[in-house]
Design an enzyme around this catalytic site. Structure first.
Site, PDB file in Angstrom:
ATOM      1  N   TYR A  86      -6.313  -0.750  -6.979  1.00  0.00           N
ATOM      2  CA  TYR A  86      -5.690  -2.001  -6.496  1.00  0.00           C
ATOM      3  C   TYR A  86      -5.044  -1.855  -5.125  1.00  0.00           C
ATOM      4  CZ  TYR A  86      -1.172  -1.055  -9.201  1.00  0.00           C
ATOM      5  OH  TYR A  86      -0.009  -0.576  -9.732  1.00  0.00           O
ATOM      6  N   GLU A  87      -4.739  -2.990  -4.523  1.00  0.00           N
ATOM      7  CA  GLU A  87      -4.261  -3.026  -3.125  1.00  0.00           C
ATOM      8  C   GLU A  87      -5.276  -2.458  -2.150  1.00  0.00           C
ATOM      9  OE1 GLU A  87      -1.482  -5.301  -3.735  1.00  0.00           O
ATOM     10  OE2 GLU A  87      -1.833  -4.577  -1.711  1.00  0.00           O
ATOM     11  N   GLY A  88      -6.554  -2.648  -2.453  1.00  0.00           N
ATOM     12  CA  GLY A  88      -7.609  -2.066  -1.634  1.00  0.00           C
ATOM     13  C   GLY A  88      -7.984  -0.716  -2.217  1.00  0.00           C
TER      14      GLY A  88
ATOM     15  N   GLN B 166      -9.331   1.989   1.833  1.00  0.00           N
ATOM     16  CA  GLN B 166      -8.285   2.654   2.615  1.00  0.00           C
ATOM     17  C   GLN B 166      -8.909   3.596   3.642  1.00  0.00           C
ATOM     18  OE1 GLN B 166      -5.112   1.726   2.122  1.00  0.00           O
ATOM     19  NE2 GLN B 166      -5.843   0.454   0.450  1.00  0.00           N
TER      20      GLN B 166
ATOM     21  N   ARG C 134       0.824  -1.215   0.000  1.00  0.00           N
ATOM     22  CA  ARG C 134       0.000   0.000   0.000  1.00  0.00           C
ATOM     23  C   ARG C 134       0.856   1.262   0.000  1.00  0.00           C
ATOM     24  NH1 ARG C 134      -5.263  -1.992   3.668  1.00  0.00           N
ATOM     25  NH2 ARG C 134      -6.151  -3.113   1.897  1.00  0.00           N
TER      26      ARG C 134
END
Lengths: 572, 572
Positions: free
Chosen positions: A429-431, A436, A294
């Site tokens: 992406y990555e949440g 977040q 992240r």
């Protein structure tokens, strides 16, 4: 003028905005003193300018393709990766014991930022390996570490993350991939994963997949998930890639951007894998990797913004159009107020986000080097801000870059639009950035807002220190921090999480705006009244900081009005 | 579920938000009463849903191409255009005398909005013809009108605008195209034009180019420019396309989006043309066309936003992910606070922009039907707002749509990303949004802010009327209008235009935010407390309206701080 990696900017931030000196003062990072970090930044910048930047358009024009089950990467990417690997850039912050450089994450973050600006699609590859190295260092057995880490660090092998499935995206716990015990210390992993970045390539000997799957006795949801390392080729007795594993790239996605990075649907068909960490403890290991990732993704947004800024500035300073509205101007469109405004906004936004990113990285290093839980909490607190704000400004700055170009911005050959397309996924992406923000207002506020208040106190203290020399700017930053403190008090008092979630995204944005203002103010204090950085700080604090107020109005609006609008209302 | 043109939304706005009744009460538009306008909207919506929407992806996947000098359009576009032409949609508001439907611009704007949502790339074609029809009606000789207008209205021929040259974009006056008098009532036009939308096609008998060029005795700058009509095929004695003219499509651009719309470099090589309007009076004629086109482009942004909203809503209501955080929810991601927030924001933004667009169109119709200069000024005042705000929200809403889709938003097959790509140019063409904002704070404030104050008074009056039933919303709107009035006073007092220009973009945005709030408040007054529109109004006024404040802070910041940041500072 091609991309020039902004090494000096990182030198300034490390020296004056974030306490990098504290990092270099620890035993663990004593070798990374100013001379060494200077040299590292210089060397990395050279790789960015000379090796990576020339590949940026290749990835877009000649995307990676799948031919007979094999991924063919974009022209030049294999050589580009080789240069990264040989330079040791893949595992800058990996442990020296396993072939890494053992450098602070602060430096690898700076390098990731610069490399993202040079060629985002290729840079994503080592970023994946870095996440995997981090996860294995924390959770793998010594045997696994000894076998895999040196190969990943050297770039002989590459790493990937296999989390998402068609029906399990933000809700990872819904996954249906399965693993069964082979009884010989290995597992058979079966399932289909989607959105796998750099799932394969034609330049590394092996590709190591970290795959989330459920063992037969795994509970439903995230608690029953385990993590497996599933290599494309099974290492033989000597640790060299041997037999092909039972896995394959099913297809590559046709994406809005980032064409140089192959994004695959992966099928694991009883593939041989080794468990990483505890049984059913996969999410814990995954989070190690995801927190690292992240920060890395936030960095991608900021690096892309830098590249978009440089390109727009170059265009503006070359393009003549109309009479210059200022005396002694350049005669280019950069003299026109709105173009100047856009360019200045881009630059101010990048400095703000980059300072937050570096603050985040320094906290990670201090936590690792000193074992200080406070630093670990600080890093955890800042991570969703770096990720969401860094990638949001990545998109807004890239879009401003297109706008500066006028009609040429819409023409692909210009290259401005590619930044918009490439960086868009970093908000997802990555949440997603929504996830977040939820993480920020829920998990990261589980301490009752303690870390938030601590950081806001520092911000107010910074404003107090600046008050004598910059009363107006200092006053604005102090008031903003104070309002944000009140909003945070309101937020943590909300028992119903929906009341927090309904304003999570604007709340995170407000926090970033204020932290950015503090960084700009610090720069002004360091540089004094007659300096470009101080003029930039004034621009940010006068023109951009006020945006936090509307964001807080939304952040504090609560869930009732939002849910009062029913799905039927939306459909009507 | 495919795109559904929002005819009901226009019915509501015409009936309750803007005084369409006043338009239908004029002699000129008496035939366009509620029954007729209802029928028109129904019929147009049918064409959107059944004919245009199915073409949306075709244009993107199979772009128009140039083959041996001939443009081949995307699959289905020829039939789609034929359907538009046969339905009379090309010249809805053109004069009946010349084959138009003679309907109010209010209705053609509603139809353009819906058609943009259905298929932006194809809709751009008739939009260009509409602009040409408008310009010819105002400035052409009777002979030229009689020859060209019926052909354009019927869609047998198409129209284009040829303004931009490589070194003359925003600065039209810098153009170098030349025209010389052939001595027989015609002119020879020579020059190269770029960014020519729908410069050619394979479905109309003829293409008529309106070309800006300079006569030998034309002064430098915009004052020496004349406008010429240059047909691809020169009409013969019977008015049918005869000999091929000396012009050609040099190449088509490779663009970020709008692939179904061929964007060409055009070369005129002593091409035969006829002057439109006075010698050296080309800019005047061009502005007629451009004002029409600016409203039309704003409409494109709003229509695209609608389509992006519908797609995102459909996806959200289909996608299950995680536990629903609300009791009795749908079980889909639309229950999650941030997804709900994004969807609601999209819907609220569209209503705000659409109300402004319709307000603009009604003023144009009233000006035309009554000759009222006040209405003409009102329309002129609103045009840059419709254009810039409509297209800015086009991009932000389309980007929110991608975000609602999560990872699928980045995959081209989903179609969400196409809206982002297609609509991006609307912020640029027909005068960038920066140019719109300059026009707004300079030319449109040449009356000392009179029109601005009048509109703000109406806004405050609307708030006063709402105060009894909706005190909180009314108070917020009243205060916003009051602050905007003060900011306008500040603005018109600035003698140095750079002080206005330095904050022109945020000032225009603030104006739009407040006008949008007024429209939402009106909807609440009409619908009463327990209505979806009132809940939407509350969302907009609570969560979105406050953004005007930060915009005004920037709008009033002046030019000094901005220009204090030198070009060297930006390059450092």
């Amino acid at each position: 003028m091609p991309f020039r990696a902004p090494a000096d900017e990182f030198r300034f931030i490390c020296k004056h905005i974030v306490p990098y000196g504290d990092v270099a003062a620890t035993d663990m990072f004593a070798h990374a003193d100013e001379d060494v970090s200077d040299a590292i930044l210089t060397e990395a910048a050279k790789v960015c300018d000379e090796v990576l930047a020339p590949l940026q358009r290749n990835g877009d024009l000649t995307p990676a393709v799948l031919e007979n089950g094999v991924v063919r990467t974009s022209p030049g990417f294999a050589d580009g990766f080789k240069a990264l690997a040989e330079g040791g850039w893949v595992s800058m912050s990996g442990s020296e014991e396993y072939g890494g450089m053992g450098l602070p994450v602060t430096l690898s973050t700076a390098v990731n930022d610069m490399m993202s600006g040079a060629c985002l699609a290729l840079q994503l590859n080592p970023l994946m390996s870095q996440g995997q190295i981090e996860a294995l260092e924390h959770h793998a057995s010594d045997e696994m570490k000894a076998l895999y880490l040196p190969k990943l660090a050297s770039g002989e092998w590459c790493g990937t993350m296999n989390l998402t499935e068609a029906h399990a995206g933000s809700d990872v716990g819904a996954l249906s991939s399965k693993a069964t015990d082979n009884g010989d210390g290995t597992y058979a992993v079966t399932g289909q994963k989607i959105f796998i970045s750099w799932a394969d390539n034609d330049f590394s000997e092996n590709v190591c997949h970290l795959v989330l799957a459920r063992l037969p006795d795994g509970a439903p949801g995230t608690k029953g998930i385990s993590l497996f390392l599933v290599p494309r080729h099974i290492p033989d007795a000597d640790g060299n890639p041997g037999e092909k594993n039972s896995l394959r790239v099913v297809s590559l996605e046709h994406k809005l951007g980032l064409h140089g990075s192959p994004t695959a649907v992966m099928s694991f068909e009883g593939a041989k894998g080794w468990i990483v960490g505890e049984k059913h403890g996969g999410m814990k290991a995954m989070f190690t990797m995801m927190n690292n990732a992240r920060l890395g993704v936030g960095t991608q947004g900021i690096g892309t913004a830098e590249a978009a800024y440089q390109k727009a500035l170059e265009y503006a300073l070359d393009r003549k159009q109309g009479r210059s509205p200022v005396e002694g101007g350049t005669g280019t469109i950069a003299d026109h107020a709105d173009v100047r405004r856009m360019l200045t906004r881009m630059k101010a936004e990048i400095f703000a986000a980059r300072s937050i990113e570096m603050m985040n990285a320094v906290a990670l290093d201090l936590a690792k080097a000193t074992g200080d839980d406070g630093q670990a909490s600080r890093a955890a607190f800042l991570t969703p801000i770096t990720k969401a704000f860094g990638t949001d400004i990545g998109s807004t700055v890239a879009n401003l870059g297109v706008q500066v170009h006028g009609g040429m911005g819409f023409i692909e050959e210009t290259g401005a639009a590619q930044f918009v397309r490439d960086v868009r996924v970093t908000q997802i992406y990555e949440g997603t950035n929504g996830i977040q923000a939820m993480d920020f207002v829920a998990r990261k506020m589980m301490d009752g807002g303690e870390m938030a208040f601590r950081i806001l106190e520092e911000t107010e203290q910074c404003a107090e220190e600046a008050r004598a020399n910059f009363p107006k700017m200092a006053g604005a930053v102090w008031s903003a921090a104070e309002n944000l403190r009140e909003a945070t008090e309101w937020l943590v008092a909300q028992k119903d999480m929906n009341d927090r979630f309904a304003g999570a995204v604007p709340f995170l944005f407000a926090f970033a705006r204020v932290l950015g203002a503090c960084a700009h103010l610090r720069a002004a204090m360091v540089c004094g009244p007659d300096h470009a950085r101080t003029r930039l700080a004034r621009f940010y604090i006068t023109r951009m900081l006020p945006e936090y107020e509307a964001a807080l109005a939304e952040a504090r609006a609560g869930a009732a009005d939002l849910y009062a609008l029913t799905v039927e209302d939306l459909t009507a």
